[in-house]
Motif scaffolding. Sequence first.
Motif, PDB file in Angstrom:
ATOM      1  N   GLY A  75       0.790  -1.224   0.000  1.00 10.26           N
ATOM      2  CA  GLY A  75       0.000   0.000   0.000  1.00 10.26           C
ATOM      3  C   GLY A  75       0.819   1.270   0.000  1.00 10.26           C
ATOM      4  O   GLY A  75       0.262   2.372  -0.095  1.00 10.26           O
ATOM      5  N   THR A  76       2.138   1.155   0.109  1.00  5.77           N
ATOM      6  CA  THR A  76       2.997   2.345   0.154  1.00  5.77           C
ATOM      7  C   THR A  76       4.147   2.198  -0.825  1.00  5.77           C
ATOM      8  O   THR A  76       5.308   2.245  -0.456  1.00  5.77           O
ATOM      9  N   LEU A  77       3.771   2.033  -2.070  1.00  3.31           N
ATOM     10  CA  LEU A  77       4.767   1.853  -3.119  1.00  3.31           C
ATOM     11  C   LEU A  77       5.716   3.039  -3.209  1.00  3.31           C
ATOM     12  O   LEU A  77       6.868   2.904  -3.587  1.00  3.31           O
ATOM     13  N   TYR A  78       5.216   4.230  -2.827  1.00  6.58           N
ATOM     14  CA  TYR A  78       6.051   5.422  -2.935  1.00  6.58           C
ATOM     15  C   TYR A  78       7.207   5.416  -1.943  1.00  6.58           C
ATOM     16  O   TYR A  78       8.189   6.113  -2.116  1.00  6.58           O
ATOM     17  N   GLU A  79       7.076   4.656  -0.871  1.00  4.01           N
ATOM     18  CA  GLU A  79       8.108   4.633   0.158  1.00  4.01           C
ATOM     19  C   GLU A  79       8.880   3.323   0.072  1.00  4.01           C
ATOM     20  O   GLU A  79       8.542   2.329   0.732  1.00  4.01           O
ATOM     21  N   GLN A  80       9.899   3.333  -0.729  1.00  6.55           N
ATOM     22  CA  GLN A  80      10.716   2.144  -0.920  1.00  6.55           C
ATOM     23  C   GLN A  80      11.964   2.224  -0.054  1.00  6.55           C
ATOM     24  O   GLN A  80      12.544   3.291   0.123  1.00  6.55           O
ATOM     25  N   TYR A  81      12.363   1.065   0.434  1.00  2.86           N
ATOM     26  CA  TYR A  81      13.570   0.960   1.250  1.00  2.86           C
ATOM     27  C   TYR A  81      14.626   0.255   0.412  1.00  2.86           C
ATOM     28  O   TYR A  81      14.394  -0.844  -0.097  1.00  2.86           O
ATOM     29  N   PHE A  82      15.766   0.903   0.300  1.00  7.59           N
ATOM     30  CA  PHE A  82      16.808   0.405  -0.579  1.00  7.59           C
ATOM     31  C   PHE A  82      17.927  -0.290   0.195  1.00  7.59           C
ATOM     32  O   PHE A  82      18.250   0.078   1.331  1.00  7.59           O
ATOM     33  N   GLY A  83      18.528  -1.263  -0.469  1.00  5.38           N
ATOM     34  CA  GLY A  83      19.743  -1.864   0.045  1.00  5.38           C
ATOM     35  C   GLY A  83      20.944  -1.007  -0.312  1.00  5.38           C
ATOM     36  O   GLY A  83      20.807   0.018  -0.987  1.00  5.38           O
ATOM     37  N   PRO A  84      22.145  -1.421   0.125  1.00  7.56           N
ATOM     38  CA  PRO A  84      23.342  -0.619  -0.102  1.00  7.56           C
ATOM     39  C   PRO A  84      23.871  -0.678  -1.529  1.00  7.56           C
ATOM     40  O   PRO A  84      24.707   0.140  -1.909  1.00  7.56           O
ATOM     41  N   GLY A  85      23.390  -1.647  -2.304  1.00  7.03           N
ATOM     42  CA  GLY A  85      23.840  -1.738  -3.687  1.00  7.03           C
ATOM     43  C   GLY A  85      24.964  -2.748  -3.885  1.00  7.03           C
ATOM     44  O   GLY A  85      25.733  -3.043  -2.959  1.00  7.03           O
ATOM     45  N   THR A  86      25.036  -3.275  -5.079  1.00  6.70           N
ATOM     46  CA  THR A  86      26.135  -4.155  -5.505  1.00  6.70           C
ATOM     47  C   THR A  86      26.761  -3.546  -6.745  1.00  6.70           C
ATOM     48  O   THR A  86      26.075  -3.336  -7.740  1.00  6.70           O
ATOM     49  N   ARG A  87      28.040  -3.253  -6.638  1.00  3.84           N
ATOM     50  CA  ARG A  87      28.734  -2.728  -7.815  1.00  3.84           C
ATOM     51  C   ARG A  87      29.302  -3.911  -8.586  1.00  3.84           C
ATOM     52  O   ARG A  87      30.240  -4.561  -8.129  1.00  3.84           O
ATOM     53  N   LEU A  88      28.722  -4.167  -9.731  1.00  4.95           N
ATOM     54  CA  LEU A  88      29.119  -5.295 -10.565  1.00  4.95           C
ATOM     55  C   LEU A  88      29.998  -4.806 -11.710  1.00  4.95           C
ATOM     56  O   LEU A  88      29.626  -3.870 -12.416  1.00  4.95           O
ATOM     57  N   THR A  89      31.141  -5.447 -11.860  1.00  3.95           N
ATOM     58  CA  THR A  89      32.021  -5.186 -12.993  1.00  3.95           C
ATOM     59  C   THR A  89      32.130  -6.452 -13.815  1.00  3.95           C
ATOM     60  O   THR A  89      32.453  -7.519 -13.279  1.00  3.95           O
ATOM     61  N   VAL A  90      31.835  -6.323 -15.102  1.00 12.29           N
ATOM     62  CA  VAL A  90      31.953  -7.464 -16.010  1.00 12.29           C
ATOM     63  C   VAL A  90      33.122  -7.194 -16.949  1.00 12.29           C
ATOM     64  O   VAL A  90      33.148  -6.179 -17.648  1.00 12.29           O
ATOM     65  N   THR A  91      34.091  -8.092 -16.934  1.00 17.16           N
ATOM     66  CA  THR A  91      35.298  -7.869 -17.742  1.00 17.16           C
ATOM     67  C   THR A  91      35.365  -8.840 -18.917  1.00 17.16           C
ATOM     68  O   THR A  91      34.670  -9.861 -18.932  1.00 17.16           O
TER      69      THR A  91
END
Lengths: 110, 113
Positions: free
Chosen positions: B97-113
């Motif tokens: 019911g509160t799609l506008y209030e999202q909680y985010f994780g810290p992120g994953t920085r992915l590098t593809v070589t």
Amino acid sequence: LAKTTQPISMDSYEGQEVNITCSHNNIATNDYITWYQQFPSQGPRFIIQGYKTKVTNEVASLFIPADRKSSTLSLPRVSLSDTAVYYCLVFGPGRRALTFGSGTRLQVQP
Amino acid sequence: DVKVTQSSRYLVKRTGEKVFLECVQDMDHENMFWYRQDPGLGLRLIYFSYDVKMKEKGDIPEGYSVSREKKERFSLILESASTNQTSMYLCASSLSGTLYEQYFGPGTRLTVT
């Protein structure tokens, strides 16, 4: 889906009030305006949402004029820790996802 | 406090590898999301899920798939990683019911070589 336009960047000094304005000319009647904040190396964080007039919380104030075609996020007496990217989003019922633009990069200097 | 965790902060993979990014939230949220963030492009939605085993494509689903077998876990899969998938990947969750209030994780920085 209402498109939002906000400045790419802003500079300020510690202790000043910062106002970031977002334009959303084709906002729908049932849409709300939402702002997020993102610090470097972190995910975005919800800070405030409003529909009309003024909303205030412990972090910021949001001013929305009667025509709702724009909104202004106000940060009182900024500090260095307010350096972040600020995103303005428009969201309405029935939508399943948020659309983030490029945001406004606020740099606070001593 | 809502906590969204992602399996890795940094990941380096080779072109053609299958890559799994895991996200777990601890607040019983119905909605979960995967975004990628690239300089100058903001956050772009890849996929989202509004219930277990339910998923919908976001703005840029090509080259990705997702899995949600349990309510608290949402996985992003790169079937065959490519260099243009080098990015910051962010997971988020919200109540239905509160799609506008999202909680985010810290992120994953992915590098593809």
